[in-house]
Design a protein around this motif. Structure first.
Motif, PDB file in Angstrom:
ATOM      1  N   GLY A 191       0.947  -1.206  -0.118  1.00 31.83           N
ATOM      2  CA  GLY A 191       0.181   0.048  -0.205  1.00 31.83           C
ATOM      3  C   GLY A 191       0.903   1.264   0.147  1.00 31.83           C
ATOM      4  N   THR A 192       1.766   1.197   0.466  1.00 27.18           N
ATOM      5  CA  THR A 192       2.855   2.481   0.730  1.00 27.18           C
ATOM      6  C   THR A 192       3.455   2.714  -0.655  1.00 27.18           C
ATOM      7  OG1 THR A 192       3.434   1.970   3.008  1.00 27.18           O
ATOM      8  CG2 THR A 192       4.828   3.262   1.802  1.00 27.18           C
ATOM      9  N   LEU A 193       3.973   1.474  -1.310  1.00 26.07           N
ATOM     10  CA  LEU A 193       4.564   1.790  -2.484  1.00 26.07           C
ATOM     11  C   LEU A 193       3.520   2.124  -3.564  1.00 26.07           C
ATOM     12  CD1 LEU A 193       6.690  -1.483  -2.629  1.00 26.07           C
ATOM     13  CD2 LEU A 193       7.528   0.921  -2.309  1.00 26.07           C
ATOM     14  N   ALA A 194       2.410   1.690  -3.515  1.00 24.54           N
ATOM     15  CA  ALA A 194       1.198   2.032  -4.407  1.00 24.54           C
ATOM     16  C   ALA A 194       0.798   3.468  -4.317  1.00 24.54           C
ATOM     17  CB  ALA A 194       0.059   0.882  -4.278  1.00 24.54           C
ATOM     18  N   ALA A 195       0.666   3.828  -3.050  1.00 27.73           N
ATOM     19  CA  ALA A 195       0.158   5.294  -2.714  1.00 27.73           C
ATOM     20  C   ALA A 195       1.344   6.175  -3.098  1.00 27.73           C
ATOM     21  CB  ALA A 195      -0.006   5.336  -1.320  1.00 27.73           C
ATOM     22  N   TYR A 196       2.806   6.021  -2.979  1.00 28.36           N
ATOM     23  CA  TYR A 196       3.596   6.738  -3.440  1.00 28.36           C
ATOM     24  C   TYR A 196       3.527   7.055  -5.124  1.00 28.36           C
ATOM     25  CZ  TYR A 196       8.568   8.366  -4.408  1.00 28.36           C
ATOM     26  OH  TYR A 196       9.597   9.076  -5.016  1.00 28.36           O
ATOM     27  N   GLY A 197       3.496   5.904  -5.709  1.00 26.00           N
ATOM     28  CA  GLY A 197       3.420   5.979  -7.200  1.00 26.00           C
ATOM     29  C   GLY A 197       2.278   6.800  -7.590  1.00 26.00           C
ATOM     30  N   LEU A 198       1.053   6.631  -6.849  1.00 22.93           N
ATOM     31  CA  LEU A 198      -0.016   7.292  -7.393  1.00 22.93           C
ATOM     32  C   LEU A 198       0.108   8.999  -7.171  1.00 22.93           C
ATOM     33  CD1 LEU A 198      -2.795   4.826  -6.198  1.00 22.93           C
ATOM     34  CD2 LEU A 198      -2.311   5.360  -8.518  1.00 22.93           C
ATOM     35  N   THR A 199       0.781   9.164  -5.971  1.00 22.70           N
ATOM     36  CA  THR A 199       1.162  10.413  -5.636  1.00 22.70           C
ATOM     37  C   THR A 199       2.029  11.169  -6.587  1.00 22.70           C
ATOM     38  OG1 THR A 199       0.958  10.007  -3.355  1.00 22.70           O
ATOM     39  CG2 THR A 199       1.909  12.083  -3.760  1.00 22.70           C
ATOM     40  N   ARG A 200       3.016  10.368  -7.180  1.00 24.39           N
ATOM     41  CA  ARG A 200       3.918  11.027  -8.263  1.00 24.39           C
ATOM     42  C   ARG A 200       3.469  10.848  -9.748  1.00 24.39           C
ATOM     43  NH1 ARG A 200       9.033  11.909  -6.330  1.00 24.39           N
ATOM     44  NH2 ARG A 200       8.836  13.108  -8.055  1.00 24.39           N
TER      45      ARG A 200
ATOM     46  N   GLY B 298      -4.622  12.405 -15.054  1.00 22.95           N
ATOM     47  CA  GLY B 298      -6.304  12.269 -14.493  1.00 22.95           C
ATOM     48  C   GLY B 298      -6.721  11.027 -14.079  1.00 22.95           C
ATOM     49  N   ARG B 299      -6.118   9.865 -14.556  1.00 19.73           N
ATOM     50  CA  ARG B 299      -6.468   8.682 -14.226  1.00 19.73           C
ATOM     51  C   ARG B 299      -6.368   8.210 -12.805  1.00 19.73           C
ATOM     52  NH1 ARG B 299      -1.947   8.105 -17.626  1.00 19.73           N
ATOM     53  NH2 ARG B 299      -0.257   6.901 -16.678  1.00 19.73           N
ATOM     54  N   VAL B 300      -5.581   8.622 -11.858  1.00 15.38           N
ATOM     55  CA  VAL B 300      -5.183   8.548 -10.714  1.00 15.38           C
ATOM     56  C   VAL B 300      -6.653   8.581 -10.034  1.00 15.38           C
ATOM     57  CG1 VAL B 300      -4.060   9.293  -8.577  1.00 15.38           C
ATOM     58  CG2 VAL B 300      -2.926   9.349 -10.778  1.00 15.38           C
ATOM     59  N   GLN B 301      -7.527   9.616 -10.281  1.00 13.77           N
ATOM     60  CA  GLN B 301      -8.658   9.574  -9.639  1.00 13.77           C
ATOM     61  C   GLN B 301      -9.646   8.584  -9.753  1.00 13.77           C
ATOM     62  OE1 GLN B 301      -8.887  11.891  -7.128  1.00 13.77           O
ATOM     63  NE2 GLN B 301     -11.033  11.277  -6.465  1.00 13.77           N
ATOM     64  N   ALA B 302      -9.754   8.130 -11.115  1.00 10.06           N
ATOM     65  CA  ALA B 302     -10.415   6.841 -11.464  1.00 10.06           C
ATOM     66  C   ALA B 302      -9.931   5.723 -10.590  1.00 10.06           C
ATOM     67  CB  ALA B 302     -10.488   6.740 -13.014  1.00 10.06           C
ATOM     68  N   ILE B 303      -8.497   5.484 -10.477  1.00  7.76           N
ATOM     69  CA  ILE B 303      -8.016   4.368  -9.771  1.00  7.76           C
ATOM     70  C   ILE B 303      -8.375   3.988  -8.459  1.00  7.76           C
ATOM     71  CG2 ILE B 303      -5.530   3.111  -9.212  1.00  7.76           C
ATOM     72  CD1 ILE B 303      -4.579   4.480 -12.048  1.00  7.76           C
ATOM     73  N   LEU B 304      -8.362   5.220  -7.844  1.00  7.21           N
ATOM     74  CA  LEU B 304      -8.743   5.425  -6.301  1.00  7.21           C
ATOM     75  C   LEU B 304     -10.008   5.120  -6.295  1.00  7.21           C
ATOM     76  CD1 LEU B 304      -6.672   8.647  -5.391  1.00  7.21           C
ATOM     77  CD2 LEU B 304      -6.246   6.290  -4.976  1.00  7.21           C
ATOM     78  N   ILE B 305     -11.010   5.877  -7.142  1.00  6.34           N
ATOM     79  CA  ILE B 305     -12.425   5.476  -6.989  1.00  6.34           C
ATOM     80  C   ILE B 305     -12.538   3.900  -7.054  1.00  6.34           C
ATOM     81  CG2 ILE B 305     -14.534   5.597  -8.144  1.00  6.34           C
ATOM     82  CD1 ILE B 305     -13.851   8.499  -8.621  1.00  6.34           C
ATOM     83  N   GLY B 306     -11.927   3.433  -8.089  1.00  2.00           N
ATOM     84  CA  GLY B 306     -11.994   1.864  -8.263  1.00  2.00           C
ATOM     85  C   GLY B 306     -11.746   0.994  -7.104  1.00  2.00           C
ATOM     86  N   LEU B 307     -10.842   1.495  -6.475  1.00  4.81           N
ATOM     87  CA  LEU B 307     -10.061   0.608  -5.460  1.00  4.81           C
ATOM     88  C   LEU B 307     -11.236   0.947  -4.306  1.00  4.81           C
ATOM     89  CD1 LEU B 307      -6.395   2.026  -5.382  1.00  4.81           C
ATOM     90  CD2 LEU B 307      -7.339  -0.475  -5.726  1.00  4.81           C
ATOM     91  N   MET B 308     -11.749   2.082  -3.866  1.00  5.27           N
ATOM     92  CA  MET B 308     -12.791   2.081  -3.108  1.00  5.27           C
ATOM     93  C   MET B 308     -13.966   1.217  -3.333  1.00  5.27           C
ATOM     94  SD  MET B 308     -13.232   3.019  -0.203  1.00  5.27           S
ATOM     95  CE  MET B 308     -12.137   4.213   0.129  1.00  5.27           C
ATOM     96  N   ALA B 309     -14.393   1.430  -4.687  1.00  2.00           N
ATOM     97  CA  ALA B 309     -15.429   0.370  -5.010  1.00  2.00           C
ATOM     98  C   ALA B 309     -15.313  -1.297  -4.438  1.00  2.00           C
ATOM     99  CB  ALA B 309     -15.885   0.462  -6.519  1.00  2.00           C
ATOM    100  N   VAL B 310     -14.085  -1.566  -4.747  1.00  3.62           N
ATOM    101  CA  VAL B 310     -13.533  -2.788  -4.605  1.00  3.62           C
ATOM    102  C   VAL B 310     -13.749  -3.002  -2.790  1.00  3.62           C
ATOM    103  CG1 VAL B 310     -11.614  -4.564  -4.154  1.00  3.62           C
ATOM    104  CG2 VAL B 310     -12.203  -3.311  -6.450  1.00  3.62           C
TER     105      VAL B 310
END
Length: 275
Positions: free
Chosen positions: A88-97, A101-113
């Protein structure tokens, strides 16, 4: 000025103290039941004067093998924390960098799961575990819990990485650091309190999991929540054993939070302050 501040803080303090007492009533009641003989525990009206006994605590932990189930719970929880927080730490760092615009879609998809009820996932997990011969193992429980809790860990850690000043990354780049070096030399020390907060929540979610443990575990990997659920029904003696086990379940969590109290306070404070 101080009197005015105290006047506003006192009602808040009283309200929080009252809420704390209300939340502690079930724990205190369970503790009293675990220390009483059944005839005193279920007396009407409740017996306030009694001779305390540790008979049920000793019986459930040493004679009925609950200590082994505690070891199973700690193994599964520790494995889940290590894998979930690391990934989770590695993934969060990657998404931060990532500047896209697709980062928000990835986060919404993760929360949907994460929002999918565990009941819908229990049967698919069971079918896959049986196909690969992983039923009644610690490994399958760790995999299932990581899969379910990973979105929450990523969301939590991304909030901490977002609070790292961009100037730190720019300074690291000027000094010749790669993206990986900027991660463990610059970002990781800053978000370390957040990692402990993520570890706490991952530990709690895995330690208290009941449904998946009921479906995926057996005699060799049964966890504490499943083991304690077997005590109860019509025999009031089992209720005293269940109360003793419930109090015992709380102790590792209190120990974990007590040891990491300073880091957790820093992490919660960092997560509450933006900008």
């Amino acid at each position: 000025m101080k009197r005015a501040s105290l006047r506003y803080q006192l009602p808040l303090f009283v309200a929080l103290a009252g809420l704390t007492v209300v939340n502690l009533i079930p724990v205190i009641w369970a503790l009293l039941i675990s220390l009483k003989q059944p005839v005193d525990a279920f007396a009407v009206p409740p017996s306030l004067i009694f001779e305390p006994t540790l008979e049920f605590h000793y019986e459930i932990w040493f004679e009925r093998g609950l200590l082994g189930y505690l070891v199973n719970s700690l193994i599964i929880s520790a494995g889940t924390v290590v894998v979930s927080v690391t990934c989770g730490t590695l993934a969060a760092y990657g998404l931060t960098r990532i500047r896209a615009g697709r980062v928000q879609a990835i986060l919404i998809g993760l929360m949907a799961v994460r929002m999918i009820p565990h009941l819908l996932l229990a049967i698919p997990f069971f079918v896959l575990a049986r196909y690969f011969g992983l039923i009644d193992t610690h490994f399958v429980m760790i995999l299932a819990l990581v899969a379910i809790n990973q979105p929450f860990t990523i969301w939590l850690m991304k909030g901490f990485f977002d609070d790292v000043p961009k100037e730190l990354y720019e300074a690291a780049t000027v000094d010749g650091c790669s993206i990986w070096q900027a991660f463990y030399k610059v970002a990781l020390p800053v978000v370390r309190p957040g990692i402990w907060v993520a570890a706490l929540f991952s530990f709690l979610l895995s330690y208290n999991e009941f449904l998946l443990a009921l479906v995926l575990t057996g005699p060799n990997s049964k966890t504490l929540p499943v083991a304690i659920s077997e005590y109860g029904a019509e025999d009031i003696t089992y209720w005293s054993l269940s109360a003793a086990g419930s109090i015992g379940i709380i102790l590792p969590v209190l120990l974990f939070m007590g040891v990491l109290q300073r880091q957790l306070v820093r992490g919660f404070a960092a997560g509450a302050v933006k900008g």
